[in-house]
Write a protein that holds these residues in place. Structure first.
Motif, PDB file in Angstrom:
ATOM      1  N   GLN A 125      26.636  67.918  33.511  1.00  0.00           N
ATOM      2  CA  GLN A 125      26.629  67.171  32.150  1.00  0.00           C
ATOM      3  C   GLN A 125      24.935  66.415  32.517  1.00  0.00           C
ATOM      4  OE1 GLN A 125      28.698  63.658  30.930  1.00  0.00           O
ATOM      5  NE2 GLN A 125      28.909  64.810  29.054  1.00  0.00           N
ATOM      6  N   THR A 126      24.076  66.504  31.474  1.00  0.00           N
ATOM      7  CA  THR A 126      22.759  65.758  31.540  1.00  0.00           C
ATOM      8  C   THR A 126      23.000  64.446  30.928  1.00  0.00           C
ATOM      9  OG1 THR A 126      21.401  67.740  31.510  1.00  0.00           O
ATOM     10  CG2 THR A 126      20.535  65.464  30.806  1.00  0.00           C
ATOM     11  N   LEU A 128      14.135  67.049  32.351  1.00  0.00           N
ATOM     12  CA  LEU A 128      15.333  67.633  31.964  1.00  0.00           C
ATOM     13  C   LEU A 128      16.024  68.471  33.271  1.00  0.00           C
ATOM     14  CD1 LEU A 128      15.095  67.918  28.189  1.00  0.00           C
ATOM     15  CD2 LEU A 128      16.480  66.390  29.334  1.00  0.00           C
ATOM     16  N   PRO A 129      17.207  68.024  33.804  1.00  0.00           N
ATOM     17  CA  PRO A 129      17.687  68.968  35.020  1.00  0.00           C
ATOM     18  C   PRO A 129      17.988  70.184  34.556  1.00  0.00           C
ATOM     19  CG  PRO A 129      19.135  67.216  34.201  1.00  0.00           C
ATOM     20  CD  PRO A 129      17.952  67.026  33.568  1.00  0.00           C
ATOM     21  N   SER A 130      18.039  70.591  33.402  1.00  0.00           N
ATOM     22  CA  SER A 130      18.742  71.873  32.984  1.00  0.00           C
ATOM     23  C   SER A 130      17.357  73.078  32.939  1.00  0.00           C
ATOM     24  CB  SER A 130      19.592  71.871  31.773  1.00  0.00           C
ATOM     25  OG  SER A 130      18.716  71.382  30.849  1.00  0.00           O
ATOM     26  N   ALA A 158      16.395  61.191  32.278  1.00  0.00           N
ATOM     27  CA  ALA A 158      17.518  62.212  32.231  1.00  0.00           C
ATOM     28  C   ALA A 158      17.921  62.649  33.707  1.00  0.00           C
ATOM     29  CB  ALA A 158      16.873  63.582  31.383  1.00  0.00           C
ATOM     30  N   TRP A 159      19.044  62.729  33.982  1.00  0.00           N
ATOM     31  CA  TRP A 159      19.776  63.384  35.158  1.00  0.00           C
ATOM     32  C   TRP A 159      21.121  63.890  34.969  1.00  0.00           C
ATOM     33  CZ3 TRP A 159      20.503  58.280  33.575  1.00  0.00           C
ATOM     34  CH2 TRP A 159      21.482  57.697  33.634  1.00  0.00           C
ATOM     35  N   ASP A 160      21.462  64.774  36.176  1.00  0.00           N
ATOM     36  CA  ASP A 160      22.373  65.568  36.233  1.00  0.00           C
ATOM     37  C   ASP A 160      23.572  64.734  36.670  1.00  0.00           C
ATOM     38  OD1 ASP A 160      24.828  67.140  37.106  1.00  0.00           O
ATOM     39  OD2 ASP A 160      23.535  68.952  36.450  1.00  0.00           O
ATOM     40  N   THR A 197      22.176  73.884  27.615  1.00  0.00           N
ATOM     41  CA  THR A 197      21.278  74.283  28.656  1.00  0.00           C
ATOM     42  C   THR A 197      20.046  75.015  27.973  1.00  0.00           C
ATOM     43  OG1 THR A 197      22.646  76.181  29.056  1.00  0.00           O
ATOM     44  CG2 THR A 197      22.867  74.033  30.655  1.00  0.00           C
ATOM     45  N   ARG A 234      24.490  61.783  25.989  1.00  0.00           N
ATOM     46  CA  ARG A 234      25.000  62.855  26.880  1.00  0.00           C
ATOM     47  C   ARG A 234      24.607  64.372  26.301  1.00  0.00           C
ATOM     48  NH1 ARG A 234      28.531  58.594  27.163  1.00  0.00           N
ATOM     49  NH2 ARG A 234      29.114  57.898  29.124  1.00  0.00           N
TER      50      ARG A 234
END
Length: 403
Positions: free
Chosen positions: A112-113, A370-372, A105-107, A142, A138
């Motif tokens: 958007q992830t 997860l970036p969020s 996972a990345w932003d 959040t 996708r």
């Protein structure tokens, strides 16, 4: 000896270049894909036996997923399935996905992830099991406490293809993702063949690029890092044949902050789940040129002629790394025996001893942050990550507290 070494390298290089040339999707013959629903393609120690699960031989249409085991020890908690027919996302009917793993996972740079998954199968009663080498999904969700919601619907096709033949190139598995300058970059490994549990053999690792938010991908030959373990000088733009390449067959990306800002860091491990972790760094504009990467030797950063030092001793498995403004430290997850968390003040460490945050009894692997997550945004201690489960061959959402 030098002639023999060069001959072996030439063969590996030829295979790598031929495989990388498959920019269009290649669907393997049914005989090569038939093991996907039985989980033979992951190298994990618990292959599915549909007969023992009460399914008809050849697999049930929706695969072997079961309800997600409940776990909550006050720090770490299983939240919900991300993928599979039993997930809130109903990926079997929405995306044609019964089973998959990894979930890097990345932003994407716009909030958007993006999530890249490994070997993926759909209808297990079909002759080809609906098998794909990899897929991309996708999310803009959040609020993860009640689960991770995926966007849109429609059959999830493969990101990039592979030959599909064991001993040549069985599949391509994403291991890391990052957004730089409006483009998406995914590092992946070209798996030549699956070996005994937790061991596999790779041709090379490489970086695929997307200029349209992951709808199509292209692999520049300059990013191919042949898994040969020797040094061979080749013209600019050709694949890399370097002694450090075997250490970077699987990866994780990280953008530095503070004193480490202005660099992108790439963590590497050898193919399989038993090697140590090493680290390289490069300027964002040099991501497609491994010749400009620098490696940590234990005391300094040096070029490709360096002998990198291990920053975490093996066994290190699939891993993810991120900066946590909540902790004011870098955080690393991997899963050698249960999921472990480490912290460091700098990307190269020294890294703390691994603290087990999820027991081995949960059968989790490939923990991908997860970036969020609040812990990665500085708004709280909660860190959410994707993790795959052996028995169900699907990805679950797990929450832990970093403090």
């Amino acid at each position: 000896m030098r002639r023999i070494t060069r001959t072996i390298t030439t063969l590996a290089l030829s295979a790598a270049m031929a495989a990388a040339a498959l920019t269009a999707v290649v669907t393997p013959p049914p005989a090569q894909a038939s093991g996907a629903c039985s989980n033979s393609g992951t190298g994990i120690p618990l292959p599915f036996d549909f007969g023992s699960l009460g399914f008809p031989r050849g697999g049930a249409a929706q695969g072997p997923q079961k309800p997600l085991p409940h776990f909550d020890n006050g720090r770490t908690k299983t939240i919900s399935w991300v993928t599979g027919p039993l997930s809130r996302n109903k990926t079997f009917t929405r995306f044609g996905i019964s089973g998959t793993d990894v979930g890097v996972a990345w932003d994407n740079g716009r909030g958007q992830t993006l999530m890249a998954f490994g070997d993926t199968f759909g209808n297990c009663l079909r002759q080809d099991r609906g098998w794909r080498n990899n897929t991309l999904l996708r999310s803009t969700d959040t609020n993860l406490e009640n689960g991770l919601t995926l966007q849109r619907r429609g059959y999830a096709g493969p990101m990039f293809g592979a030959f599909g033949f064991s001993g040549i190139e069985k599949t391509k598995i994403p291991t890391a993702g990052i957004s730089i300058g409006g483009k998406q970059y995914v590092n992946y490994m070209s798996v030549r063949a699956w070996g005994p549990p937790s061991r596999w053999f790779t041709n090379y690792s490489a970086t695929a690029v997307s200029s349209n938010n992951g709808r199509s991908w292209f692999t520049p030959q300059s990013t191919i890092r042949v898994n040969a373990g020797v040094d061979v000088a080749l013209p600019a733009g050709w694949p890399s044949v370097n002694h450090v390449n075997p250490l970077f067959q699987q990866s994780a990306y990280l953008k530095g902050v503070g004193d480490d800002a202005g660099w992108v860091y790439q963590y590497g491990t050898p193919n399989g789940r038993f090697g140590a972790a090493h680290i390289a760094r490069f300027r964002p504009g040099d991501i497609l040129d491994p010749g400009k990467y620098q490696y940590w030797t234990g005391t300094r950063w040096a070029g490709g002629a360096a002998r990198p030092a291990a920053i975490v001793r093996g066994p290190v498995t699939e891993l993810s790394v991120a900066w946590s403004p909540y902790l004011n430290k870098y955080v690393m997850l991997d899963s050698p025996n249960g999921v472990k968390l480490r912290t460091a003040n700098h990307p190269q460490g020294p890294w703390s001893a691994g603290r087990r945050i999820a027991p081995s009894s949960l059968e989790l692997y490939a923990p991908m942050m997860l970036p969020s997550s609040p812990a990665l945004r500085g708004t709280g201690p909660e860190l959410y990550f994707n993790a795959s489960r052996w028995d169900d061959y699907n990805v679950a959402l797990i929450r832990t507290k970093v403090r």
